[in-house]
Design an enzyme around this catalytic site. Structure first.
Site, PDB file in Angstrom:
ATOM      1  N   TYR A  47      56.398 -21.387 -20.408  1.00  0.00           N
ATOM      2  CA  TYR A  47      56.624 -22.051 -21.699  1.00  0.00           C
ATOM      3  C   TYR A  47      58.027 -22.665 -21.711  1.00  0.00           C
ATOM      4  CZ  TYR A  47      52.663 -19.149 -23.315  1.00  0.00           C
ATOM      5  OH  TYR A  47      51.454 -18.523 -23.470  1.00  0.00           O
ATOM      6  N   SER A  81      45.563 -17.560 -29.800  1.00  0.00           N
ATOM      7  CA  SER A  81      44.994 -18.645 -30.609  1.00  0.00           C
ATOM      8  C   SER A  81      43.984 -18.102 -31.629  1.00  0.00           C
ATOM      9  CB  SER A  81      44.326 -19.709 -29.725  1.00  0.00           C
ATOM     10  OG  SER A  81      45.270 -20.371 -28.938  1.00  0.00           O
ATOM     11  N   PRO A  82      44.360 -17.039 -32.374  1.00  0.00           N
ATOM     12  CA  PRO A  82      43.419 -16.450 -33.334  1.00  0.00           C
ATOM     13  C   PRO A  82      43.120 -17.365 -34.522  1.00  0.00           C
ATOM     14  CG  PRO A  82      45.586 -15.478 -33.627  1.00  0.00           C
ATOM     15  CD  PRO A  82      45.665 -16.336 -32.397  1.00  0.00           C
ATOM     16  N   LEU A  83      43.955 -18.393 -34.680  1.00  0.00           N
ATOM     17  CA  LEU A  83      43.731 -19.365 -35.768  1.00  0.00           C
ATOM     18  C   LEU A  83      43.251 -20.704 -35.217  1.00  0.00           C
ATOM     19  CD1 LEU A  83      46.871 -18.494 -37.941  1.00  0.00           C
ATOM     20  CD2 LEU A  83      44.505 -17.734 -38.257  1.00  0.00           C
ATOM     21  N   GLY A  84      42.641 -20.655 -34.005  1.00  0.00           N
ATOM     22  CA  GLY A  84      42.100 -21.891 -33.437  1.00  0.00           C
ATOM     23  C   GLY A  84      43.154 -22.965 -33.254  1.00  0.00           C
ATOM     24  N   ARG A  85      44.320 -22.560 -32.726  1.00  0.00           N
ATOM     25  CA  ARG A  85      45.454 -23.482 -32.532  1.00  0.00           C
ATOM     26  C   ARG A  85      45.816 -24.203 -33.837  1.00  0.00           C
ATOM     27  NH1 ARG A  85      42.736 -23.214 -27.740  1.00  0.00           N
ATOM     28  NH2 ARG A  85      44.063 -22.738 -25.956  1.00  0.00           N
ATOM     29  N   GLY A  86      45.752 -23.429 -34.924  1.00  0.00           N
ATOM     30  CA  GLY A  86      46.135 -23.961 -36.240  1.00  0.00           C
ATOM     31  C   GLY A  86      45.006 -24.604 -37.013  1.00  0.00           C
ATOM     32  N   PHE A  87      43.923 -24.911 -36.329  1.00  0.00           N
ATOM     33  CA  PHE A  87      42.829 -25.657 -36.974  1.00  0.00           C
ATOM     34  C   PHE A  87      42.168 -24.867 -38.103  1.00  0.00           C
ATOM     35  CE2 PHE A  87      38.477 -27.385 -37.208  1.00  0.00           C
ATOM     36  CZ  PHE A  87      38.776 -28.723 -37.444  1.00  0.00           C
ATOM     37  N   HIS A 144      49.064 -14.544 -15.773  1.00  0.00           N
ATOM     38  CA  HIS A 144      48.679 -15.590 -16.716  1.00  0.00           C
ATOM     39  C   HIS A 144      47.280 -16.139 -16.415  1.00  0.00           C
ATOM     40  CE1 HIS A 144      50.740 -18.791 -19.459  1.00  0.00           C
ATOM     41  NE2 HIS A 144      49.510 -18.556 -19.832  1.00  0.00           N
TER      42      HIS A 144
END
Length: 298
Positions: free
Chosen positions: A57, A204-210, A125
């Protein structure tokens, strides 16, 4: 709902809602170091102790940022970082490397970047296809024996790989994408994690913010945002997927909570050992996410 869990069969207790730090250095548009450090400090103040980064990152910049933010407070933090994805001096992608000599070198660099003496949780990773998992985990086990790493984990692997790895050295955590719209781990991974006493970490529990409803179209992303190249965010996919967010919105409104809180609470309700690491750079989003503990689902 329990707010904390034991990390695998370790003696470490972690929050079930941790903090993914990737976006503080790359991938999601513009970022501000001071804002990110303030968010890290606020997270620790609020009792969040499970932070997630990787050597790739920002080509090491994210680990250095975490090191700066956690300086003097390492005793309050359980830190996870990872190796295997190689980057060049200008950030170019150089493929995967799971060779033992590289793993040792990558760990030394991460310790240097972080400014700490040991990594709490060290993940592979992604698996280098040229290396057997037994070879990779064997090299990771040596780092544990040397005191440079406390516990080891794997990311995005199948059930058979987990079993093979676990025979070489206990695996403490498995990390994969998991959310209301990415449910593949339910097929085999949860079962093997429960059987072997491994913590499952949802990225990504929020779908990458979506799933938060913050993005209504591709125009809402900044130039350079990696989501613009993700198949789920093409024009056609957006139109279909937004219908799913509307359903989440209706349920969230009926409970008087936000879409993010509902989506995170759903994950935590699947299994008492599951943790999630939603990423954010902003204090208000951090506080909103932690409100998921108070959401009651049938």
């Amino acid at each position: 709902m329990k707010n904390s869990t034991t990390l695998g069969k370790s003696n470490l207790t972690i929050n079930r809602i941790g903090l993914g730090c990737m976006g503080m250095s790359e991938f999601y548009g513009a970022f501000n170091e001071n804002e990110s450090i303030n968010t890290l400090h606020k997270a620790i103040d609020l009792g969040v102790n499970f932070f997630d980064t990787a050597d790739m990152y920002g080509s090491g910049a994210n680990e250095k940022l975490i090191g700066k933010g956690c300086k003097g407070r390492w005793n309050e933090v359980v830190l996870a970082t990872r190796f295997a994805v190689m980057r060049g001096p200008n950030g170019e992608w150089l493929g995967l490397n799971g060779q033992p000599a590289y793993i040792k070198k990558a760990c030394e660099q991460s310790l240097l970047n972080l400014g700490t003496e040991a990594i709490d949780l060290y993940y592979m990773h992604r698996q280098d296809p040229t290396q057997e998992i037994e070879t990779i985990v064997g090299a990771m086990a040596e780092l544990v024996q040397q005191g440079k790493v406390k516990y080891i984990g794997l990311s995005e692997v199948n059930a058979e790989t987990i079993r093979r790895a676990h025979k070489v050295h206990p695996i403490t955590a498995i990390q994969s994408e998991y959310s209301l719209w990415s449910r593949e781990p339910e097929q085999e991974i949860f079962e093997v994690c429960n059987e072997l006493g491994i913590t499952f970490v949802s990225y990504s529990p929020l779908g990458r913010g979506f799933l938060t409803g913050a993005y209504k179209s591709r125009a809402d992303f900044e130039a350079g945002d990696f989501r613009l190249n993700n198949p789920r965010f093409t024009e056609d996919a957006f139109k279909e997927n937004i219908k799913f967010v509307e359903v989440i919105d209706q349920m969230a409104q009926s409970k008087g909570v936000t879409k993010a809180q509902l989506a995170l609470s759903w994950i935590l309700n699947q299994n008492e050992r599951i943790t999630a690491i939603p990423g954010t750079r902003k204090i208000n989003r951090l506080e909103e996410n932690l409100g998921a503990y108070n959401v009651v689902l049938t």
